[in-house]
Write a protein that holds these residues in place. Structure first.
Motif, PDB file in Angstrom:
ATOM      1  N   PRO A  45      12.802 -22.045   1.765  1.00 48.72           N
ATOM      2  CA  PRO A  45      13.870 -22.572   0.375  1.00 48.72           C
ATOM      3  C   PRO A  45      13.998 -21.960  -0.543  1.00 48.72           C
ATOM      4  O   PRO A  45      12.985 -20.681  -1.489  1.00 48.72           O
ATOM      5  N   VAL A  46      15.481 -21.986  -1.041  1.00 44.83           N
ATOM      6  CA  VAL A  46      16.092 -20.907  -2.440  1.00 44.83           C
ATOM      7  C   VAL A  46      14.886 -20.745  -3.504  1.00 44.83           C
ATOM      8  O   VAL A  46      13.808 -19.790  -4.156  1.00 44.83           O
ATOM      9  N   GLN A  47      14.224 -22.276  -4.223  1.00 42.63           N
ATOM     10  CA  GLN A  47      13.189 -21.871  -5.590  1.00 42.63           C
ATOM     11  C   GLN A  47      12.005 -20.748  -4.632  1.00 42.63           C
ATOM     12  O   GLN A  47      11.781 -20.311  -4.983  1.00 42.63           O
ATOM     13  N   ALA A  48      11.867 -21.164  -3.250  1.00 41.99           N
ATOM     14  CA  ALA A  48       9.981 -20.401  -3.496  1.00 41.99           C
ATOM     15  C   ALA A  48      11.113 -19.217  -3.459  1.00 41.99           C
ATOM     16  O   ALA A  48      10.096 -17.928  -3.694  1.00 41.99           O
ATOM     17  N   ASN A  49      11.874 -18.845  -2.908  1.00 37.47           N
ATOM     18  CA  ASN A  49      12.410 -17.383  -2.510  1.00 37.47           C
ATOM     19  C   ASN A  49      12.155 -16.373  -3.796  1.00 37.47           C
ATOM     20  O   ASN A  49      11.705 -15.076  -3.958  1.00 37.47           O
ATOM     21  N   ILE A  50      13.234 -16.917  -5.032  1.00 42.53           N
ATOM     22  CA  ILE A  50      13.321 -16.989  -5.769  1.00 42.53           C
ATOM     23  C   ILE A  50      11.893 -16.085  -6.739  1.00 42.53           C
ATOM     24  O   ILE A  50      11.325 -15.537  -7.415  1.00 42.53           O
ATOM     25  N   ALA A  51      10.220 -17.794  -5.977  1.00 41.73           N
ATOM     26  CA  ALA A  51       9.731 -17.354  -6.962  1.00 41.73           C
ATOM     27  C   ALA A  51       8.240 -15.987  -6.417  1.00 41.73           C
ATOM     28  O   ALA A  51       8.019 -15.526  -7.530  1.00 41.73           O
ATOM     29  N   MET A  52       9.251 -15.942  -5.063  1.00 40.91           N
ATOM     30  CA  MET A  52       8.368 -14.439  -4.931  1.00 40.91           C
ATOM     31  C   MET A  52       8.714 -13.466  -5.373  1.00 40.91           C
ATOM     32  O   MET A  52       8.199 -12.426  -4.761  1.00 40.91           O
ATOM     33  N   LEU A  53       9.973 -13.247  -5.247  1.00 40.30           N
ATOM     34  CA  LEU A  53      10.391 -12.164  -6.618  1.00 40.30           C
ATOM     35  C   LEU A  53       9.217 -11.469  -7.342  1.00 40.30           C
ATOM     36  O   LEU A  53       9.151 -10.251  -7.116  1.00 40.30           O
ATOM     37  N   GLU A  82      21.104 -28.546  12.156  1.00 42.65           N
ATOM     38  CA  GLU A  82      20.964 -29.319  10.820  1.00 42.65           C
ATOM     39  C   GLU A  82      19.429 -30.381  11.119  1.00 42.65           C
ATOM     40  O   GLU A  82      18.866 -30.580  11.105  1.00 42.65           O
ATOM     41  N   LEU A  83      19.249 -29.439  12.731  1.00 40.30           N
ATOM     42  CA  LEU A  83      17.839 -30.067  13.085  1.00 40.30           C
ATOM     43  C   LEU A  83      17.685 -28.302  12.847  1.00 40.30           C
ATOM     44  O   LEU A  83      17.574 -27.358  12.860  1.00 40.30           O
ATOM     45  N   GLN A  84      15.858 -28.943  12.190  1.00 38.62           N
ATOM     46  CA  GLN A  84      15.013 -27.549  11.628  1.00 38.62           C
ATOM     47  C   GLN A  84      13.744 -26.979  12.094  1.00 38.62           C
ATOM     48  O   GLN A  84      13.844 -27.944  13.515  1.00 38.62           O
ATOM     49  N   GLY A  85      13.267 -25.995  12.074  1.00 31.12           N
ATOM     50  CA  GLY A  85      11.934 -25.232  12.380  1.00 31.12           C
ATOM     51  C   GLY A  85      12.342 -24.279  13.460  1.00 31.12           C
ATOM     52  O   GLY A  85      13.193 -23.808  14.149  1.00 31.12           O
ATOM     53  N   ALA A 120      24.878 -34.671   7.987  1.00 27.00           N
ATOM     54  CA  ALA A 120      24.369 -35.490   7.544  1.00 27.00           C
ATOM     55  C   ALA A 120      22.417 -35.444   8.065  1.00 27.00           C
ATOM     56  O   ALA A 120      21.722 -35.724   7.751  1.00 27.00           O
ATOM     57  N   GLY A 121      22.512 -34.472   9.294  1.00 25.90           N
ATOM     58  CA  GLY A 121      21.062 -34.789   9.058  1.00 25.90           C
ATOM     59  C   GLY A 121      19.956 -33.585   9.154  1.00 25.90           C
ATOM     60  O   GLY A 121      19.033 -33.429   8.895  1.00 25.90           O
ATOM     61  N   SER A 122      20.784 -32.988   8.044  1.00 22.07           N
ATOM     62  CA  SER A 122      19.804 -32.185   7.707  1.00 22.07           C
ATOM     63  C   SER A 122      18.889 -32.427   6.504  1.00 22.07           C
ATOM     64  O   SER A 122      19.096 -33.245   5.679  1.00 22.07           O
ATOM     65  N   PRO A 123      17.693 -32.134   6.693  1.00 22.75           N
ATOM     66  CA  PRO A 123      16.935 -32.150   5.643  1.00 22.75           C
ATOM     67  C   PRO A 123      16.975 -32.007   3.827  1.00 22.75           C
ATOM     68  O   PRO A 123      17.396 -31.207   3.388  1.00 22.75           O
ATOM     69  N   TRP A 124      16.853 -33.159   3.295  1.00 26.41           N
ATOM     70  CA  TRP A 124      16.588 -32.787   1.929  1.00 26.41           C
ATOM     71  C   TRP A 124      15.968 -31.828   1.184  1.00 26.41           C
ATOM     72  O   TRP A 124      16.679 -31.551   0.460  1.00 26.41           O
ATOM     73  N   GLU A 125      14.925 -31.029   1.652  1.00 27.04           N
ATOM     74  CA  GLU A 125      14.033 -30.431   1.639  1.00 27.04           C
ATOM     75  C   GLU A 125      14.653 -28.778   1.686  1.00 27.04           C
ATOM     76  O   GLU A 125      14.495 -28.320   0.349  1.00 27.04           O
ATOM     77  N   ILE A 126      16.304 -28.810   2.060  1.00 30.96           N
ATOM     78  CA  ILE A 126      16.374 -27.583   1.805  1.00 30.96           C
ATOM     79  C   ILE A 126      17.828 -27.769   1.001  1.00 30.96           C
ATOM     80  O   ILE A 126      17.911 -26.528   0.294  1.00 30.96           O
ATOM     81  N   ARG A 130      17.779 -29.479  -1.701  1.00 29.85           N
ATOM     82  CA  ARG A 130      16.944 -29.826  -2.854  1.00 29.85           C
ATOM     83  C   ARG A 130      17.200 -28.553  -4.162  1.00 29.85           C
ATOM     84  O   ARG A 130      17.806 -28.520  -4.766  1.00 29.85           O
ATOM     85  N   ASP A 131      16.942 -28.080  -3.450  1.00 26.53           N
ATOM     86  CA  ASP A 131      17.195 -25.991  -3.615  1.00 26.53           C
ATOM     87  C   ASP A 131      18.525 -25.700  -3.603  1.00 26.53           C
ATOM     88  O   ASP A 131      19.092 -24.616  -4.759  1.00 26.53           O
ATOM     89  N   ILE A 132      19.034 -25.988  -3.074  1.00 24.49           N
ATOM     90  CA  ILE A 132      20.896 -24.988  -2.807  1.00 24.49           C
ATOM     91  C   ILE A 132      21.894 -25.936  -4.085  1.00 24.49           C
ATOM     92  O   ILE A 132      21.704 -25.295  -5.256  1.00 24.49           O
ATOM     93  N   ILE A 133      21.459 -27.057  -4.190  1.00 22.27           N
ATOM     94  CA  ILE A 133      22.131 -28.183  -5.399  1.00 22.27           C
ATOM     95  C   ILE A 133      21.512 -27.577  -6.672  1.00 22.27           C
ATOM     96  O   ILE A 133      22.500 -27.502  -7.046  1.00 22.27           O
ATOM     97  N   GLY A 134      19.891 -27.742  -6.811  1.00 22.78           N
ATOM     98  CA  GLY A 134      19.980 -27.285  -7.633  1.00 22.78           C
ATOM     99  C   GLY A 134      20.018 -25.897  -8.332  1.00 22.78           C
ATOM    100  O   GLY A 134      19.667 -25.719  -9.468  1.00 22.78           O
ATOM    101  N   THR A 135      20.163 -24.563  -6.857  1.00 23.37           N
ATOM    102  CA  THR A 135      20.721 -23.290  -7.750  1.00 23.37           C
ATOM    103  C   THR A 135      22.167 -22.910  -8.358  1.00 23.37           C
ATOM    104  O   THR A 135      22.629 -21.993  -7.739  1.00 23.37           O
ATOM    105  N   ASN A 136      22.952 -24.180  -7.848  1.00 27.58           N
ATOM    106  CA  ASN A 136      24.782 -23.899  -7.534  1.00 27.58           C
ATOM    107  C   ASN A 136      25.695 -25.785  -7.844  1.00 27.58           C
ATOM    108  O   ASN A 136      26.341 -25.812  -7.809  1.00 27.58           O
ATOM    109  N   SER A 137      24.153 -26.175  -8.753  1.00 24.47           N
ATOM    110  CA  SER A 137      24.654 -27.820  -9.644  1.00 24.47           C
ATOM    111  C   SER A 137      27.015 -27.613  -9.983  1.00 24.47           C
ATOM    112  O   SER A 137      27.358 -28.325  -9.924  1.00 24.47           O
ATOM    113  N   LYS A 138      26.965 -26.376 -11.193  1.00 25.07           N
ATOM    114  CA  LYS A 138      28.041 -27.040 -12.270  1.00 25.07           C
ATOM    115  C   LYS A 138      29.682 -26.532 -10.076  1.00 25.07           C
ATOM    116  O   LYS A 138      29.998 -27.253 -10.353  1.00 25.07           O
ATOM    117  N   ASN A 139      28.683 -25.247  -9.662  1.00 22.78           N
ATOM    118  CA  ASN A 139      30.394 -24.577  -8.617  1.00 22.78           C
ATOM    119  C   ASN A 139      30.324 -26.490  -7.683  1.00 22.78           C
ATOM    120  O   ASN A 139      31.442 -26.783  -7.180  1.00 22.78           O
TER     121      ASN A 139
END
Length: 290
Positions: free
Chosen positions: A80-88, A132-135, A225-231, A233-242
């Motif tokens: 997920p996005v935030q984890a990728n940023i942290a791994m930098l 919409e399905l993950q894994g 609508a089948g997309s998971p919130w776990e994904i 959450r980070d997308i919205i968190g890193t692009n909230s204003k747009n």
């Protein structure tokens, strides 16, 4: 005299739908087949059964050692996005200077600017594909076929043989590679990707008392609508204003549409339908993305 290939190893940190699909796609590229690129990977959620199934799908080795993972020629951050940023920060400590770091995050500005701060050789990547399905068991080697892959990078990075080879690999498995500014990327994605997701989410919630009476059209419109919130959450968190800006503009357009419907302004409504029909037919043309 044998010439050493520019890419001998690619590691993936995160082996979900996108990570494993990209691994499978790159593995069948002509460059990988000709040079025998080794594909390693890691996912903290994997069981022993998952590891074996991932090997069947194309993973050469499941590697837990972080230093070994970051020592590959190309490192793909596919968490997920935030984890990728942290791994930098981890990449800055462990990766050799010649290693190219990339990611598959759906937002690009935050991770790109953090990579700049750390002075990493970084290519921000966003494959415009998904489900919409993950894994990893939902992965597909043709997931990126005919789809664009957005790339954000410093102007001088793609002059290296390794970066050029990687771009060629991406071009061979996708519809096109599109160079784009990371901030511009996020502004566009808020409208063509993040807005549809949230519309689908709100629509199915709004209509939930009548779901048993819905038809195929409703199912198509609410697939996301089948997309998971776990994904998301980070997308919205890193692009909230747009995203918020896009929602506000779209909400205004919905209000305008409601006025036209209430007042039976058929001329305006017909114009909307005609424009939408024209755009839809255009998207069904062969090669319409070119």
């Amino acid at each position: 005299m044998n010439v050493k290939p520019p890419i001998e190893s690619i590691s993936f940190i995160g082996l979900g739908l996108i990570g494993m699909s990209l691994l499978r796609a790159l593995r069948r590229s002509s460059i990988a087949l000709e040079t025998g690129i080794v594909f390693t990977g890691f996912d903290p959620s994997f069981s022993e059964t998952d590891k074996e199934d991932a090997r069947i799908l194309g993973l050469d080795r499941f590697v837990e050692d972080r230093e070994e993972l970051f020592s590959a020629d190309i490192v793909v951050l596919a968490a997920p996005v935030q984890a990728n940023i942290a791994m930098l920060d981890e990449a800055a400590r462990l990766a050799p200077p010649s290693t190219i770091i990339t990611d598959v995050s759906s937002t690009k500005a935050n991770i790109f600017h953090r990579a700049e701060e750390l002075n990493l050789p970084f290519i921000g990547m966003h494959p415009m594909a998904g489900k919409e399905l993950q894994g990893f068991r939902e992965s597909a080697e043709d997931l990126f076929k005919d789809m664009p892959i957005f790339l954000c990078h410093k102007d001088d990075l793609l002059t290296s043989m390794r970066a050029e080879a990687f771009k060629d690999m991406l071009s061979s498995v996708a519809g096109d590679t599109v160079m784009i500014d990371p901030d511009r990327h996020d502004w566009i994605m808020a409208r063509i990707s993040h807005l549809p997701q949230l519309i689908s989410t709100v629509l199915i919630d709004y209509c939930s008392p009548e779901l048993r009476r819905t038809g195929a059209g409703f199912a198509s419109l609410t697939r996301l609508a089948g997309s998971p919130w776990e994904i998301w959450r980070d997308i919205i968190g890193t692009n909230s204003k747009n995203i918020a800006d896009a929602l506000e503009v779209f909400a205004t357009k919905l209000v305008e549409l409601s006025w036209e419907v209430r007042d039976l302004e058929n001329e305006s409504l017909e114009s909307r339908f005609n424009q939408a029909n024209k755009a839809y037919k255009f998207m069904r043309l062969r090669g319409w993305r070119k």
